[in-house]
Design an enzyme around this catalytic site. Structure first.
Site, PDB file in Angstrom:
ATOM      1  N   THR A   1      -4.301  -4.946  -1.386  1.00  0.00           N
ATOM      2  CA  THR A   1      -5.423  -5.043  -2.404  1.00  0.00           C
ATOM      3  C   THR A   1      -5.415  -6.526  -2.926  1.00  0.00           C
ATOM      4  OG1 THR A   1      -4.564  -2.934  -3.514  1.00  0.00           O
ATOM      5  CG2 THR A   1      -5.230  -4.747  -4.971  1.00  0.00           C
TER       6      THR A   1
ATOM      7  N   GLY B   1      -5.076   4.898  -7.739  1.00  0.00           N
ATOM      8  CA  GLY B   1      -3.779   4.387  -7.619  1.00  0.00           C
ATOM      9  C   GLY B   1      -3.853   3.645  -8.922  1.00  0.00           C
TER      10      GLY B   1
ATOM     11  N   THR C   1       0.386  -5.458  -7.593  1.00  0.00           N
ATOM     12  CA  THR C   1      -0.062  -4.683  -6.487  1.00  0.00           C
ATOM     13  C   THR C   1       1.119  -4.190  -5.523  1.00  0.00           C
ATOM     14  OG1 THR C   1      -0.777  -5.476  -4.218  1.00  0.00           O
ATOM     15  CG2 THR C   1       0.349  -6.998  -5.250  1.00  0.00           C
ATOM     16  N   GLY C   2       0.981  -3.261  -4.631  1.00  0.00           N
ATOM     17  CA  GLY C   2       1.633  -2.425  -3.995  1.00  0.00           C
ATOM     18  C   GLY C   2       1.828  -1.177  -3.982  1.00  0.00           C
TER      19      GLY C   2
ATOM     20  N   GLY D   1       0.948   2.082  -5.785  1.00  0.00           N
ATOM     21  CA  GLY D   1       0.347   2.383  -6.871  1.00  0.00           C
ATOM     22  C   GLY D   1       1.086   3.385  -7.513  1.00  0.00           C
TER      23      GLY D   1
HETATM   24  N1  ASP Z   1      -1.533  -0.763  -5.681  1.00  0.00           N
HETATM   25  C1  ASP Z   1      -2.512  -0.301  -4.856  1.00  0.00           C
HETATM   26  C2  ASP Z   1      -2.691   1.165  -4.849  1.00  0.00           C
HETATM   27  O1  ASP Z   1      -1.860   1.826  -4.663  1.00  0.00           O
HETATM   28  C3  ASP Z   1      -2.453  -0.799  -3.313  1.00  0.00           C
HETATM   29  C4  ASP Z   1      -2.020  -2.281  -3.221  1.00  0.00           C
HETATM   30  O2  ASP Z   1      -1.785  -2.876  -4.138  1.00  0.00           O
HETATM   31  O3  ASP Z   1      -2.027  -2.899  -1.964  1.00  0.00           O
HETATM   32  O4  ASP Z   1      -4.059   1.652  -4.571  1.00  0.00           O
END
Ligand code: ASP
Length: 309
Positions: free
Chosen positions: A172, A202, A222-223, A225
């Site tokens: 993301t 997410g 980010t990460g 979700g």
């Molecule tokens: N947080 C985002 C999701 O879960 C993914 C990301 O941040 O890379 O869709």
């Protein structure tokens, strides 16, 4: 007479907003990346932070800056957002994006939208041109068509590619900024995890989870979700600053909560109204670009340790 003069000057000075140093921080996703891809990723966060910063130097707002920075990353095709968006379990792309204006305490978000390249601009349109804050699916697409008809944004022809993502997870993109007048904003854009179930949304476009901004600080996460949502990570991080923490301590605190209360795998970037920056992550990488008044060029890193660099 003289004291009246000083009173008037003092009043005028208070009416003219104090100029600050603008600062922008952008990220390209908390995840793993092959080493051979690092130079391209660092170049993309460098370009995005330069673009957002240039907007603010021209007296643009923090809101304009984060939209511009996220647009650059959506356009790069390197991240799982915009042109680089990754397909879901049924092979089609669904995008989520959000933008939040800290001083107005208002946001615009779109979720699970198909067939567009720059959902961040559609999110901005939602914020500026509708009385609502969140749109999904077909309703969002109808707004997109209206946005293009009105010439609000020149949207390139739908160019979502579903390219093979560089990241081993999901990358993301996001940005936080404070402008010359101390106004704060946060924005993020994603296609979510490759192979997600259709309709899955997410944390990214959920205000308070993926992003939050008020007049004190802005945060962008980010990460994983589903883990970020459990602790409304962005809102909590900003809350710590409201309670008196520095942004640096706020990022440490929220990363501790993430570790203690969830399975983790996330990160965040923050900035406060004074231009102080906080960065935290528990993943192998979180590519970040920072541009501020006291830097000659953007500071970029795949594993940022701010402010020691
Ligand atoms: N947080 C985002 C999701 O879960 C993914 C990301 O941040 O890379 O869709």
């Amino acid at each position: 007479m003289l004291s009246r003069y000083f009173f008037l000057v003092g009043t005028w000075l208070r009416l003219v907003p104090e100029m600050r140093r603008p600062v922008i921080v952008v990220h390209g996703g908390a995840t793993s990346f092959k080493e051979s891809d690092h130079p391209a990723i660092l170049e993309a966060v460098r370009r995005a932070s330069s673009k957002g910063y240039a907007v603010m130097l021209e007296r643009g707002t923090a809101l304009e800056a984060v939209e511009a920075a996220v647009w650059v990353m959506e356009d790069s095709g390197l991240f799982t957002a915009g042109r680089g968006a990754a397909p879901n379990a049924e092979g089609f792309v669904e995008l989520d994006a959000i933008i939040m204006d800290g001083n107005r305490l208002e946001s615009g978000a779109v979720m699970a939208v198909r067939g567009i390249t720059h959902p961040i601009s559609l999110a901005r349109y939602v914020l500026e041109r509708t009385p609502n804050m969140q749109f999904v699916a077909d309703g969002a697409i109808r707004l997109y068509e209206k946005m293009v008809r009105e010439g609000y944004r020149e949207e390139v022809a739908p160019g979502v590619t579903g390219m093979t993502p560089l990241a081993e997870g999901c990358d993301t993109v996001g940005a936080v900024a404070v402008d010359l007048y101390g106004r704060l904003a946060s924005a993020a854009s994603t296609s979510g995890w490759t192979g997600k179930l259709p309709g899955r949304v997410g944390d990214t476009p959920i205000v308070g989870a993926g992003v939050y901004a008020n007049e004190v600080a802005a945060a962008c996460c980010t990460g994983r979700g589903e883990q970020i949502l459990r602790i409304t990570m962005a809102r909590m991080a900003v809350h710590y600053v409201e309670e008196g923490s520095t942004v640096r301590d706020a990022t440490h605190n929220i990363m501790r909560v993430l570790r203690d209360r969830t399975t983790g795998e996330a990160g965040l970037i923050m900035v406060d109204s004074q231009g102080d920056v906080g960065i935290g992550f528990d993943t192998p990488y979180l590519p970040v670009g920072v541009m501020a008044g006291d830097l000659d060029e953007p500071w970029v890193s795949m594993r940022p340790s701010w402010p020691s660099g």
